[in-house]
Design a protein around this motif. Structure first.
Motif, PDB file in Angstrom:
ATOM      1  N   GLN A  45       0.414  -1.154  -0.316  1.00  0.00           N
ATOM      2  CA  GLN A  45      -0.074   0.218  -0.216  1.00  0.00           C
ATOM      3  C   GLN A  45       0.959   1.235  -0.057  1.00  0.00           C
ATOM      4  OE1 GLN A  45      -2.986  -0.148   2.776  1.00  0.00           O
ATOM      5  NE2 GLN A  45      -2.510  -2.328   3.432  1.00  0.00           N
ATOM      6  N   LYS A  46       2.335   0.922  -0.263  1.00  0.00           N
ATOM      7  CA  LYS A  46       3.168   1.676  -0.648  1.00  0.00           C
ATOM      8  C   LYS A  46       3.235   2.813   1.160  1.00  0.00           C
ATOM      9  CE  LYS A  46       3.563   3.387  -5.428  1.00  0.00           C
ATOM     10  NZ  LYS A  46       3.190   1.971  -5.884  1.00  0.00           N
ATOM     11  N   ILE A  47       3.152   2.047   2.357  1.00  0.00           N
ATOM     12  CA  ILE A  47       3.446   2.490   3.621  1.00  0.00           C
ATOM     13  C   ILE A  47       4.449   2.480   4.067  1.00  0.00           C
ATOM     14  CG2 ILE A  47       2.596   2.768   6.241  1.00  0.00           C
ATOM     15  CD1 ILE A  47      -0.301   1.885   5.088  1.00  0.00           C
ATOM     16  N   ASP A  48       5.544   2.940   4.519  1.00  0.00           N
ATOM     17  CA  ASP A  48       6.437   2.659   5.367  1.00  0.00           C
ATOM     18  C   ASP A  48       6.311   1.678   6.077  1.00  0.00           C
ATOM     19  OD1 ASP A  48       7.842   4.941   3.336  1.00  0.00           O
ATOM     20  OD2 ASP A  48       8.222   6.734   4.502  1.00  0.00           O
ATOM     21  N   VAL A  49       7.085   0.473   6.396  1.00  0.00           N
ATOM     22  CA  VAL A  49       7.060  -0.412   7.502  1.00  0.00           C
ATOM     23  C   VAL A  49       8.384  -0.512   8.157  1.00  0.00           C
ATOM     24  CG1 VAL A  49       6.613  -2.331   5.767  1.00  0.00           C
ATOM     25  CG2 VAL A  49       6.100  -1.998   7.968  1.00  0.00           C
ATOM     26  N   VAL A  50       8.651  -1.039   9.548  1.00  0.00           N
ATOM     27  CA  VAL A  50       9.557  -1.212   9.576  1.00  0.00           C
ATOM     28  C   VAL A  50       9.170  -2.807  11.249  1.00  0.00           C
ATOM     29  CG1 VAL A  50       9.411   0.468  12.333  1.00  0.00           C
ATOM     30  CG2 VAL A  50      11.080  -0.357  10.976  1.00  0.00           C
ATOM     31  N   CYS A  51       9.963  -3.354  10.824  1.00  0.00           N
ATOM     32  CA  CYS A  51      10.340  -4.533  11.612  1.00  0.00           C
ATOM     33  C   CYS A  51      11.169  -4.606  12.961  1.00  0.00           C
ATOM     34  CB  CYS A  51      11.060  -6.402  10.259  1.00  0.00           C
ATOM     35  SG  CYS A  51      10.243  -7.771  11.592  1.00  0.00           S
ATOM     36  N   ALA A  52      10.297  -4.632  14.515  1.00  0.00           N
ATOM     37  CA  ALA A  52      10.922  -4.478  15.443  1.00  0.00           C
ATOM     38  C   ALA A  52      10.297  -5.420  16.293  1.00  0.00           C
ATOM     39  CB  ALA A  52      11.139  -2.945  15.970  1.00  0.00           C
ATOM     40  N   ASP A  53      10.961  -6.336  17.036  1.00  0.00           N
ATOM     41  CA  ASP A  53      10.316  -6.835  18.599  1.00  0.00           C
ATOM     42  C   ASP A  53       9.993  -5.684  19.810  1.00  0.00           C
ATOM     43  OD1 ASP A  53       9.376  -8.917  20.665  1.00  0.00           O
ATOM     44  OD2 ASP A  53      10.431  -9.908  18.778  1.00  0.00           O
ATOM     45  N   LEU A  54       8.549  -5.840  20.714  1.00  0.00           N
ATOM     46  CA  LEU A  54       8.359  -4.395  21.568  1.00  0.00           C
ATOM     47  C   LEU A  54       9.572  -5.570  22.704  1.00  0.00           C
ATOM     48  CD1 LEU A  54       5.084  -3.872  21.537  1.00  0.00           C
ATOM     49  CD2 LEU A  54       7.504  -2.181  20.798  1.00  0.00           C
ATOM     50  N   THR A  55      10.200  -6.701  22.302  1.00  0.00           N
ATOM     51  CA  THR A  55      10.832  -6.898  23.641  1.00  0.00           C
ATOM     52  C   THR A  55      12.510  -7.386  23.244  1.00  0.00           C
ATOM     53  OG1 THR A  55      10.696  -9.313  22.449  1.00  0.00           O
ATOM     54  CG2 THR A  55       9.127  -9.049  24.184  1.00  0.00           C
ATOM     55  N   GLU A  56      12.693  -6.449  21.702  1.00  0.00           N
ATOM     56  CA  GLU A  56      14.034  -6.435  21.854  1.00  0.00           C
ATOM     57  C   GLU A  56      14.191  -4.888  21.665  1.00  0.00           C
ATOM     58  OE1 GLU A  56      14.640  -8.628  18.602  1.00  0.00           O
ATOM     59  OE2 GLU A  56      14.331 -10.972  19.360  1.00  0.00           O
ATOM     60  N   ASP A  57      15.411  -4.678  21.340  1.00  0.00           N
ATOM     61  CA  ASP A  57      16.275  -3.713  20.884  1.00  0.00           C
ATOM     62  C   ASP A  57      15.393  -2.872  20.136  1.00  0.00           C
ATOM     63  OD1 ASP A  57      18.290  -0.978  21.486  1.00  0.00           O
ATOM     64  OD2 ASP A  57      18.680  -1.618  19.315  1.00  0.00           O
ATOM     65  N   LEU A  58      14.861  -1.070  20.543  1.00  0.00           N
ATOM     66  CA  LEU A  58      14.235  -0.419  19.349  1.00  0.00           C
ATOM     67  C   LEU A  58      14.917   0.366  18.835  1.00  0.00           C
ATOM     68  CD1 LEU A  58      10.930  -1.258  21.738  1.00  0.00           C
ATOM     69  CD2 LEU A  58      11.184  -2.165  19.170  1.00  0.00           C
ATOM     70  N   THR A  59      15.974   1.091  19.049  1.00  0.00           N
ATOM     71  CA  THR A  59      16.090   1.974  18.300  1.00  0.00           C
ATOM     72  C   THR A  59      16.238   1.893  16.828  1.00  0.00           C
ATOM     73  OG1 THR A  59      18.135   1.294  20.272  1.00  0.00           O
ATOM     74  CG2 THR A  59      18.904   2.843  18.131  1.00  0.00           C
ATOM     75  N   HIS A  60      16.404   1.087  16.060  1.00  0.00           N
ATOM     76  CA  HIS A  60      16.321   1.185  14.729  1.00  0.00           C
ATOM     77  C   HIS A  60      14.666   2.187  14.171  1.00  0.00           C
ATOM     78  CE1 HIS A  60      14.695  -2.346  15.061  1.00  0.00           C
ATOM     79  NE2 HIS A  60      13.979  -2.561  13.875  1.00  0.00           N
ATOM     80  N   ALA A  61      13.919   0.977  15.296  1.00  0.00           N
ATOM     81  CA  ALA A  61      12.496   1.805  14.862  1.00  0.00           C
ATOM     82  C   ALA A  61      12.483   3.315  14.652  1.00  0.00           C
ATOM     83  CB  ALA A  61      11.517   0.739  15.604  1.00  0.00           C
ATOM     84  N   ILE A  62      13.211   3.838  15.850  1.00  0.00           N
ATOM     85  CA  ILE A  62      12.620   4.541  16.047  1.00  0.00           C
ATOM     86  C   ILE A  62      12.957   5.970  14.912  1.00  0.00           C
ATOM     87  CG2 ILE A  62      14.741   5.661  17.908  1.00  0.00           C
ATOM     88  CD1 ILE A  62      10.855   6.801  18.102  1.00  0.00           C
ATOM     89  N   GLU A  63      14.054   5.735  14.148  1.00  0.00           N
ATOM     90  CA  GLU A  63      15.457   6.556  13.307  1.00  0.00           C
ATOM     91  C   GLU A  63      14.279   7.473  12.211  1.00  0.00           C
ATOM     92  OE1 GLU A  63      17.766   4.701  11.267  1.00  0.00           O
ATOM     93  OE2 GLU A  63      18.779   3.888  12.873  1.00  0.00           O
ATOM     94  N   GLY A  64      14.595   9.386  12.444  1.00  0.00           N
ATOM     95  CA  GLY A  64      13.525  10.010  11.917  1.00  0.00           C
ATOM     96  C   GLY A  64      11.973  10.247  12.100  1.00  0.00           C
ATOM     97  N   VAL A  65      11.579   9.273  13.494  1.00  0.00           N
ATOM     98  CA  VAL A  65       9.959   9.548  13.301  1.00  0.00           C
ATOM     99  C   VAL A  65       9.965  11.103  14.179  1.00  0.00           C
ATOM    100  CG1 VAL A  65       8.907   8.195  15.714  1.00  0.00           C
ATOM    101  CG2 VAL A  65       9.768   6.974  13.684  1.00  0.00           C
ATOM    102  N   ASP A  66       8.997  11.799  14.368  1.00  0.00           N
ATOM    103  CA  ASP A  66       8.421  12.571  14.827  1.00  0.00           C
ATOM    104  C   ASP A  66       7.938  12.483  16.356  1.00  0.00           C
ATOM    105  OD1 ASP A  66       9.563  14.730  13.055  1.00  0.00           O
ATOM    106  OD2 ASP A  66       8.360  13.778  11.442  1.00  0.00           O
ATOM    107  N   LYS A  67       6.446  11.347  15.829  1.00  0.00           N
ATOM    108  CA  LYS A  67       5.465  11.245  17.351  1.00  0.00           C
ATOM    109  C   LYS A  67       5.117   9.722  16.949  1.00  0.00           C
ATOM    110  CE  LYS A  67       3.685  15.978  17.111  1.00  0.00           C
ATOM    111  NZ  LYS A  67       2.052  16.760  16.095  1.00  0.00           N
ATOM    112  N   VAL A  68       5.099   9.549  18.174  1.00  0.00           N
ATOM    113  CA  VAL A  68       4.980   7.397  18.642  1.00  0.00           C
ATOM    114  C   VAL A  68       3.281   7.058  18.994  1.00  0.00           C
ATOM    115  CG1 VAL A  68       5.798   5.375  19.799  1.00  0.00           C
ATOM    116  CG2 VAL A  68       7.128   7.912  18.829  1.00  0.00           C
ATOM    117  N   ILE A  69       2.456   6.135  18.064  1.00  0.00           N
ATOM    118  CA  ILE A  69       1.803   5.652  19.258  1.00  0.00           C
ATOM    119  C   ILE A  69       1.532   4.117  19.316  1.00  0.00           C
ATOM    120  CG2 ILE A  69      -0.347   4.893  18.094  1.00  0.00           C
ATOM    121  CD1 ILE A  69      -0.879   7.333  16.100  1.00  0.00           C
ATOM    122  N   PHE A  70       1.660   3.933  21.011  1.00  0.00           N
ATOM    123  CA  PHE A  70       1.957   2.067  21.270  1.00  0.00           C
ATOM    124  C   PHE A  70      -0.063   2.182  20.591  1.00  0.00           C
ATOM    125  CE2 PHE A  70       1.980  -1.010  23.946  1.00  0.00           C
ATOM    126  CZ  PHE A  70       3.110  -1.136  24.104  1.00  0.00           C
TER     127      PHE A  70
END
Length: 213
Positions: A45-70
């Motif tokens: 759907q041309k949506i940016d996507v990142v693979c990350a596990d909440l039980t592991e390191d999340l540093t790569h998931a937050i790159e370039g992010v302005d706001k977060v929804i949990f």
């Protein structure tokens, strides 16, 4: 456009949040998923996507992010490690990345888990995650809906700092409320409960701007 990381993007509510963000003129969703096979449905759907596990390191998931929804959840299978500690991990990397806002999908009852015996473990995990966010120093909004259903969204809710009743609300209206909470004019550092109601979501949030927790 602001980049919005959506943790729990593959969940029932998370998918609706991503869809609303994709249709927005203000936000670009980044769908965070746990399994690589979950990525294709978003990339198609041309949506940016990142693979990350909440039980592991999340540093790569937050790159370039302005706001977060949990909006993630373990479905009751691993509430401490995912719903609680996973939220804490994402809060920690969000703080390091200086994200501008963190919107938490919590639950009614998270302020008093002992009152709901069959959900006590889950609500305690949500309570601990909420407290951690409040103490993080991040600009936050904590949204605590009643029982979720799959009814069609009305775009209207009832919002209070604390209800003295139980009730339901559609996932669609919860998703709309969460996306609306991302806007800069939405309440800052606030916690509120929502049920189905008769007030337009934007109006309900504007009226709640004085509700600071």
């Amino acid at each position: 456009m602001e980049n919005i990381l959506v943790a729990g993007a593959n969940g029932t509510t998370g998918k609706q949040i991503v869809k609303l963000l994709k249709a927005s003129q203000y936000f670009n969703p980044i769908a965070m998923v746990r399994e690589r096979e979950q990525m294709e449905q978003f990339s198609n759907q041309k949506i940016d996507v990142v693979c990350a596990d909440l039980t592991e390191d999340l540093t790569h998931a937050i790159e370039g992010v302005d706001k977060v929804i949990f909006a993630a959840g373990s479905g009751g299978k691993n509430v401490v490690e995912v719903d609680q500690e996973g939220a804490k991990r994402l809060i920690a990397v969000s703080k390091m990345a200086n994200v501008k806002k963190f919107v938490m999908l919590s639950s009614m009852g998270a302020d008093n888990p002992e009152a709901v015996e069959d959900l006590q473990d889950y609500l305690e995990a949500k309570q601990n995650a909420d407290k951690h966010l409040k103490n993080s120093g991040l600009n936050y909004t904590i949204v605590r809906p009643g029982t979720l259903n799959n009814s069609e969204g009305k775009g209207k809710i009832e919002l209070k700092e604390k209800f003295n009743k139980k009730g339901e609300i559609s996932r669609a209206d919860v998703a709309q409320t969460i996306v609306r909470a991302l806007h800069d004019d939405a309440p800052k550092n606030s916690t509120f409960e929502i049920l189905e109601g008769d007030t337009l979501i934007g109006e309900a949030l504007s009226a709640s701007s004085a509700v600071v927790s």
